[in-house]
Design a protein around this motif. Structure first.
Motif, PDB file in Angstrom:
ATOM      1  N   SER A  72       0.817  -1.219   0.000  1.00 23.26           N
ATOM      2  CA  SER A  72       0.000   0.000   0.000  1.00 23.26           C
ATOM      3  C   SER A  72       0.848   1.267   0.000  1.00 23.26           C
ATOM      4  O   SER A  72       0.315   2.358   0.070  1.00 23.26           O
ATOM      5  CB  SER A  72      -0.909   0.007   1.229  1.00 23.26           C
ATOM      6  N   GLY A  73       2.165   1.119  -0.069  1.00 24.72           N
ATOM      7  CA  GLY A  73       3.007   2.314  -0.113  1.00 24.72           C
ATOM      8  C   GLY A  73       4.333   2.084   0.575  1.00 24.72           C
ATOM      9  O   GLY A  73       4.700   0.942   0.915  1.00 24.72           O
ATOM     10  N   GLY A  74       5.039   3.184   0.800  1.00 24.47           N
ATOM     11  CA  GLY A  74       6.370   3.119   1.397  1.00 24.47           C
ATOM     12  C   GLY A  74       6.341   2.667   2.849  1.00 24.47           C
ATOM     13  O   GLY A  74       7.171   1.876   3.281  1.00 24.47           O
ATOM     14  N   SER A  75       5.376   3.168   3.608  1.00 29.25           N
ATOM     15  CA  SER A  75       5.326   2.834   5.035  1.00 29.25           C
ATOM     16  C   SER A  75       5.137   1.337   5.238  1.00 29.25           C
ATOM     17  O   SER A  75       5.839   0.712   6.040  1.00 29.25           O
ATOM     18  CB  SER A  75       4.180   3.582   5.723  1.00 29.25           C
ATOM     19  N   GLU A  76       4.208   0.760   4.490  1.00 30.42           N
ATOM     20  CA  GLU A  76       3.962  -0.668   4.642  1.00 30.42           C
ATOM     21  C   GLU A  76       5.205  -1.472   4.236  1.00 30.42           C
ATOM     22  O   GLU A  76       5.587  -2.430   4.922  1.00 30.42           O
ATOM     23  CB  GLU A  76       2.753  -1.120   3.807  1.00 30.42           C
ATOM     24  N   ALA A  77       5.824  -1.087   3.140  1.00 33.43           N
ATOM     25  CA  ALA A  77       7.010  -1.808   2.667  1.00 33.43           C
ATOM     26  C   ALA A  77       8.135  -1.734   3.708  1.00 33.43           C
ATOM     27  O   ALA A  77       8.805  -2.736   3.985  1.00 33.43           O
ATOM     28  CB  ALA A  77       7.471  -1.231   1.329  1.00 33.43           C
ATOM     29  N   ASP A  78       8.327  -0.567   4.311  1.00 25.83           N
ATOM     30  CA  ASP A  78       9.343  -0.416   5.358  1.00 25.83           C
ATOM     31  C   ASP A  78       9.039  -1.337   6.542  1.00 25.83           C
ATOM     32  O   ASP A  78       9.911  -2.043   7.040  1.00 25.83           O
ATOM     33  CB  ASP A  78       9.383   1.034   5.870  1.00 25.83           C
ATOM     34  N   ASN A  79       7.786  -1.303   7.003  1.00 29.28           N
ATOM     35  CA  ASN A  79       7.391  -2.157   8.132  1.00 29.28           C
ATOM     36  C   ASN A  79       7.639  -3.622   7.823  1.00 29.28           C
ATOM     37  O   ASN A  79       8.217  -4.357   8.625  1.00 29.28           O
ATOM     38  CB  ASN A  79       5.895  -1.960   8.443  1.00 29.28           C
ATOM     39  N   GLN A  80       7.208  -4.045   6.647  1.00 32.15           N
ATOM     40  CA  GLN A  80       7.317  -5.471   6.300  1.00 32.15           C
ATOM     41  C   GLN A  80       8.779  -5.905   6.215  1.00 32.15           C
ATOM     42  O   GLN A  80       9.144  -6.974   6.718  1.00 32.15           O
ATOM     43  CB  GLN A  80       6.597  -5.753   4.976  1.00 32.15           C
ATOM     44  N   ALA A  81       9.610  -5.087   5.613  1.00 30.11           N
ATOM     45  CA  ALA A  81      11.032  -5.429   5.466  1.00 30.11           C
ATOM     46  C   ALA A  81      11.683  -5.570   6.838  1.00 30.11           C
ATOM     47  O   ALA A  81      12.402  -6.533   7.125  1.00 30.11           O
ATOM     48  CB  ALA A  81      11.747  -4.349   4.656  1.00 30.11           C
ATOM     49  N   ILE A  82      11.402  -4.610   7.712  1.00 29.52           N
ATOM     50  CA  ILE A  82      12.073  -4.571   9.009  1.00 29.52           C
ATOM     51  C   ILE A  82      11.613  -5.700   9.920  1.00 29.52           C
ATOM     52  O   ILE A  82      12.431  -6.405  10.513  1.00 29.52           O
ATOM     53  CB  ILE A  82      11.877  -3.177   9.650  1.00 29.52           C
ATOM     54  N   ILE A 228      -0.043  -8.827   6.558  1.00 27.95           N
ATOM     55  CA  ILE A 228      -1.502  -8.890   6.406  1.00 27.95           C
ATOM     56  C   ILE A 228      -1.913 -10.301   6.006  1.00 27.95           C
ATOM     57  O   ILE A 228      -1.469 -10.814   4.974  1.00 27.95           O
ATOM     58  CB  ILE A 228      -1.971  -7.848   5.355  1.00 27.95           C
ATOM     59  N   GLU A 229      -2.737 -10.898   6.842  1.00 28.14           N
ATOM     60  CA  GLU A 229      -3.198 -12.260   6.585  1.00 28.14           C
ATOM     61  C   GLU A 229      -4.465 -12.219   5.746  1.00 28.14           C
ATOM     62  O   GLU A 229      -5.258 -11.280   5.860  1.00 28.14           O
ATOM     63  CB  GLU A 229      -3.520 -12.963   7.919  1.00 28.14           C
ATOM     64  N   GLY A 230      -4.647 -13.222   4.922  1.00 28.21           N
ATOM     65  CA  GLY A 230      -5.847 -13.285   4.091  1.00 28.21           C
ATOM     66  C   GLY A 230      -5.599 -14.185   2.903  1.00 28.21           C
ATOM     67  O   GLY A 230      -5.032 -15.274   3.069  1.00 28.21           O
ATOM     68  N   GLY A 231      -5.979 -13.709   1.722  1.00 26.43           N
ATOM     69  CA  GLY A 231      -5.830 -14.500   0.500  1.00 26.43           C
ATOM     70  C   GLY A 231      -4.376 -14.708   0.109  1.00 26.43           C
ATOM     71  O   GLY A 231      -3.452 -14.217   0.754  1.00 26.43           O
ATOM     72  N   ALA A 232      -4.193 -15.428  -0.995  1.00 25.40           N
ATOM     73  CA  ALA A 232      -2.844 -15.828  -1.409  1.00 25.40           C
ATOM     74  C   ALA A 232      -2.203 -14.859  -2.413  1.00 25.40           C
ATOM     75  O   ALA A 232      -1.258 -15.219  -3.095  1.00 25.40           O
ATOM     76  CB  ALA A 232      -2.902 -17.234  -1.989  1.00 25.40           C
ATOM     77  N   GLN A 233      -2.719 -13.628  -2.474  1.00 20.94           N
ATOM     78  CA  GLN A 233      -2.144 -12.671  -3.423  1.00 20.94           C
ATOM     79  C   GLN A 233      -0.661 -12.441  -3.114  1.00 20.94           C
ATOM     80  O   GLN A 233      -0.206 -12.650  -1.992  1.00 20.94           O
ATOM     81  CB  GLN A 233      -2.883 -11.312  -3.334  1.00 20.94           C
ATOM     82  N   GLU A 234       0.072 -11.969  -4.103  1.00 21.00           N
ATOM     83  CA  GLU A 234       1.499 -11.668  -3.933  1.00 21.00           C
ATOM     84  C   GLU A 234       2.253 -12.856  -3.324  1.00 21.00           C
ATOM     85  O   GLU A 234       3.037 -12.707  -2.397  1.00 21.00           O
ATOM     86  CB  GLU A 234       1.701 -10.395  -3.092  1.00 21.00           C
ATOM     87  N   ARG A 235       2.011 -14.019  -3.883  1.00 17.82           N
ATOM     88  CA  ARG A 235       2.647 -15.270  -3.439  1.00 17.82           C
ATOM     89  C   ARG A 235       2.497 -15.505  -1.937  1.00 17.82           C
ATOM     90  O   ARG A 235       3.418 -15.981  -1.264  1.00 17.82           O
ATOM     91  CB  ARG A 235       4.143 -15.257  -3.787  1.00 17.82           C
ATOM     92  N   GLY A 236       1.363 -15.096  -1.424  1.00 10.89           N
ATOM     93  CA  GLY A 236       1.081 -15.318  -0.011  1.00 10.89           C
ATOM     94  C   GLY A 236       1.791 -14.338   0.912  1.00 10.89           C
ATOM     95  O   GLY A 236       1.718 -14.462   2.130  1.00 10.89           O
ATOM     96  N   LYS A 237       2.462 -13.336   0.343  1.00  7.75           N
ATOM     97  CA  LYS A 237       3.244 -12.410   1.171  1.00  7.75           C
ATOM     98  C   LYS A 237       2.516 -11.099   1.451  1.00  7.75           C
ATOM     99  O   LYS A 237       2.994 -10.251   2.201  1.00  7.75           O
ATOM    100  CB  LYS A 237       4.591 -12.107   0.500  1.00  7.75           C
ATOM    101  N   ARG A 238       1.373 -10.900   0.807  1.00 11.29           N
ATOM    102  CA  ARG A 238       0.626  -9.670   1.058  1.00 11.29           C
ATOM    103  C   ARG A 238      -0.806  -9.897   0.599  1.00 11.29           C
ATOM    104  O   ARG A 238      -1.116  -9.760  -0.589  1.00 11.29           O
ATOM    105  CB  ARG A 238       1.262  -8.500   0.304  1.00 11.29           C
ATOM    106  N   ALA A 239      -1.675 -10.222   1.557  1.00  6.78           N
ATOM    107  CA  ALA A 239      -3.058 -10.532   1.221  1.00  6.78           C
ATOM    108  C   ALA A 239      -3.834  -9.272   0.863  1.00  6.78           C
ATOM    109  O   ALA A 239      -3.465  -8.165   1.253  1.00  6.78           O
ATOM    110  CB  ALA A 239      -3.715 -11.239   2.404  1.00  6.78           C
ATOM    111  N   GLY A 240      -4.918  -9.456   0.130  1.00  5.10           N
ATOM    112  CA  GLY A 240      -5.789  -8.341  -0.248  1.00  5.10           C
ATOM    113  C   GLY A 240      -5.866  -8.222  -1.760  1.00  5.10           C
ATOM    114  O   GLY A 240      -4.853  -8.378  -2.438  1.00  5.10           O
ATOM    115  N   THR A 241      -7.070  -7.944  -2.272  1.00  6.41           N
ATOM    116  CA  THR A 241      -7.241  -7.776  -3.717  1.00  6.41           C
ATOM    117  C   THR A 241      -6.334  -6.657  -4.211  1.00  6.41           C
ATOM    118  O   THR A 241      -6.302  -5.577  -3.635  1.00  6.41           O
ATOM    119  CB  THR A 241      -8.725  -7.454  -4.033  1.00  6.41           C
ATOM    120  N   GLU A 242      -5.596  -6.945  -5.259  1.00  8.66           N
ATOM    121  CA  GLU A 242      -4.610  -5.995  -5.760  1.00  8.66           C
ATOM    122  C   GLU A 242      -5.268  -4.703  -6.246  1.00  8.66           C
ATOM    123  O   GLU A 242      -6.295  -4.748  -6.928  1.00  8.66           O
ATOM    124  CB  GLU A 242      -3.819  -6.626  -6.918  1.00  8.66           C
ATOM    125  N   ASN A 243      -4.643  -3.573  -5.928  1.00 15.56           N
ATOM    126  CA  ASN A 243      -5.115  -2.267  -6.405  1.00 15.56           C
ATOM    127  C   ASN A 243      -4.562  -2.064  -7.813  1.00 15.56           C
ATOM    128  O   ASN A 243      -3.586  -1.344  -8.021  1.00 15.56           O
ATOM    129  CB  ASN A 243      -4.631  -1.184  -5.441  1.00 15.56           C
TER     130      ASN A 243
END
Ligand SMILES: *Cc1c(COP(=O)(O)O)cnc(C)c1O
Length: 399
Positions: A72-82, A228-243
């Motif tokens: 969803s943006g830079g903040s989420e990517a930073d959080n996930q990486a760290i 984010i838990e949910g569907g298997a989008q983004e190879r299971g690494k980020r759930a949610g219908t793609e924007n």
């Protein structure tokens, strides 16, 4: 002052979307609106577009498509990486992280949370020029270091770190290296292979793309956990219908920015230099951060004896949108953590002004800014008790 010019000089906060980016989005809202996970034609067309976008984004970064996670943006990517690197490291008993004191809050606040959970963080000094020293990084690395995270370019003062060298050091020691490249992508050359990067965050709205969409690049073989838990989008690494519409807009904006990078960089750097030279003629002022190792469009000044907020409001009256540093700290009385990190004293760190320009600026626009900042600074100093004390010698000038 005869005529008002309306100038948006806060491109580090966000940018105006380009026509190319908007046009790239429309078909995915009006026609190909299917869910990429659906099996019928309109869903599969969306899926094809999604994978095409992934490949094009990867190509801009020198990455493999399978290494791209849409977020969803830079903040989420930073959080996930760290969190990914921290919790993966912790499983092997590694609970030490190396970063800098002037990261974006998306990084700093994630690190603070990990510290509360028992991780130890070493914050490297960024010195007066806003740059880390490789020897100091080398000294900070330990057997139990799980992650090094250093931003590519700073969002307030625009300084660009020696990322390739930092990455090489980490690789030598087999320590995962993440960089928040949100301010860098589309503005300075970035290649994840040449720059020895394991994880990288980017955000579309900092290069004329839409808001609310970004990327986490994760090198093959580096473990990533999902937030984010949910569907298997983004190879299971980020759930949610793609924007998808936003993804298409981001992809178009990124290709455009990368294709025009050299040309834009040359134009914008020349304008930046004109702006710096103009503002340096104001007495008791200084540029924050290295003049050479900085983003093409970033100018960040401090002026002694004034208060940044009033400066911004008066510039706004004259058509200029600028910032005192970080959008996140406006409204609070604390001076910028970035200016404190480069050693600016509390008393003067309040008098900062960040102007971030893009390729739409002209020399005339730059001269308009210089003239108006000069007038407003002079006006504010005329009313400032602090300035009176400085001029009378009751207080010492620091700049
Ligand atoms: C803007 C910015 C972010 C946050 O990105 P969002 O997409 O707004 O969440 C993170 N890091 C840096 C350096 C930024 O400039």
């Amino acid at each position: 002052m005869d005529k008002i010019m309306y100038l948006y000089a806060d491109n580090a906060a966000t940018t105006r979307m380009s026509r190319t980016a908007i046009d790239a989005m429309l078909p995915y809202m009006e026609e190909i609106y299917g869910n990429p996970s659906s099996l019928y034609t309109i869903g599969q067309r969306a899926k094809e577009a999604l994978e095409d976008a992934r490949a094009r984004v990867a190509a801009c970064l020198g990455a493999n498509p399978s290494e791209i996670i849409f977020t969803s943006g830079g903040s989420e990517a930073d959080n996930q990486a760290i969190y990914s690197a921290a919790y993966t490291g912790a499983k092997k008993g590694k609970k030490h992280i190396v970063s800098t004191a002037f990261e974006h809050h998306a990084v700093l606040h994630s690190l603070k949370k990990l510290e509360r959970e028992g991780f130890e963080v070493t914050y490297l000094d960024v010195h007066e020029d806003g740059l880390v020293r490789l020897e100091e990084l080398k000294e900070a690395l330990r057997e139990d270091t799980a992650l090094v995270t250093v931003m590519f370019a700073n969002n307030e003062i625009g300084t660009v770190q020696p990322i390739r060298e930092i990455g090489a050091l980490c690789r030598e020691r087999k320590i995962p290296f993440h960089t928040d490249a949100v301010q860098a992508i589309g503005h300075v050359p970035v290649n994840v292979v040449d720059d020895n990067i394991d994880m990288l965050s980017l955000s579309a709205h900092k290069f004329h793309g839409p808001k609310g969409i970004g990327v986490l690049f994760v090198k093959r073989g580096v473990r990533v956990l999902n937030l984010i838990e949910g569907g298997a989008q983004e190879r299971g690494k980020r759930a949610g219908t793609e924007n998808l519409a936003a993804i298409m807009g981001m992809t178009a904006a990124m290709e455009e920015a990368c294709a025009k990078l050299e040309e834009n960089s040359r134009t914008v750097t020349a304008l930046r230099e004109r702006l710096i030279d103009g503002l340096l003629t104001i007495p008791h002022s200084a540029l924050n951060g290295s003049r050479e190792k900085r983003l093409p469009g970033n100018v960040n000044f401090i002026f002694e004896g004034i208060e940044g907020e009033s400066l911004l409001l008066l510039l706004d009256d004259r058509g200029i949108s600028a910032s005192s540093g970080s959008a996140c700290t406006s409204g609070s009385l604390d001076p910028s953590h970035v200016l404190l990190a480069i050693g600016r004293p509390h008393e003067i760190a309040h008098g900062s002004l960040r102007l971030t320009i893009d390729e739409s600026f002209t020399e005339e626009a730059i001269d308009y800014i210089v003239e108006n900042v000069k007038e407003v600074v002079t006006y504010l100093r005329g009313m400032s008790p602090v300035w009176r004390d400085l001029v009378s010698g009751k207080k010492q000038f620091q700049l």
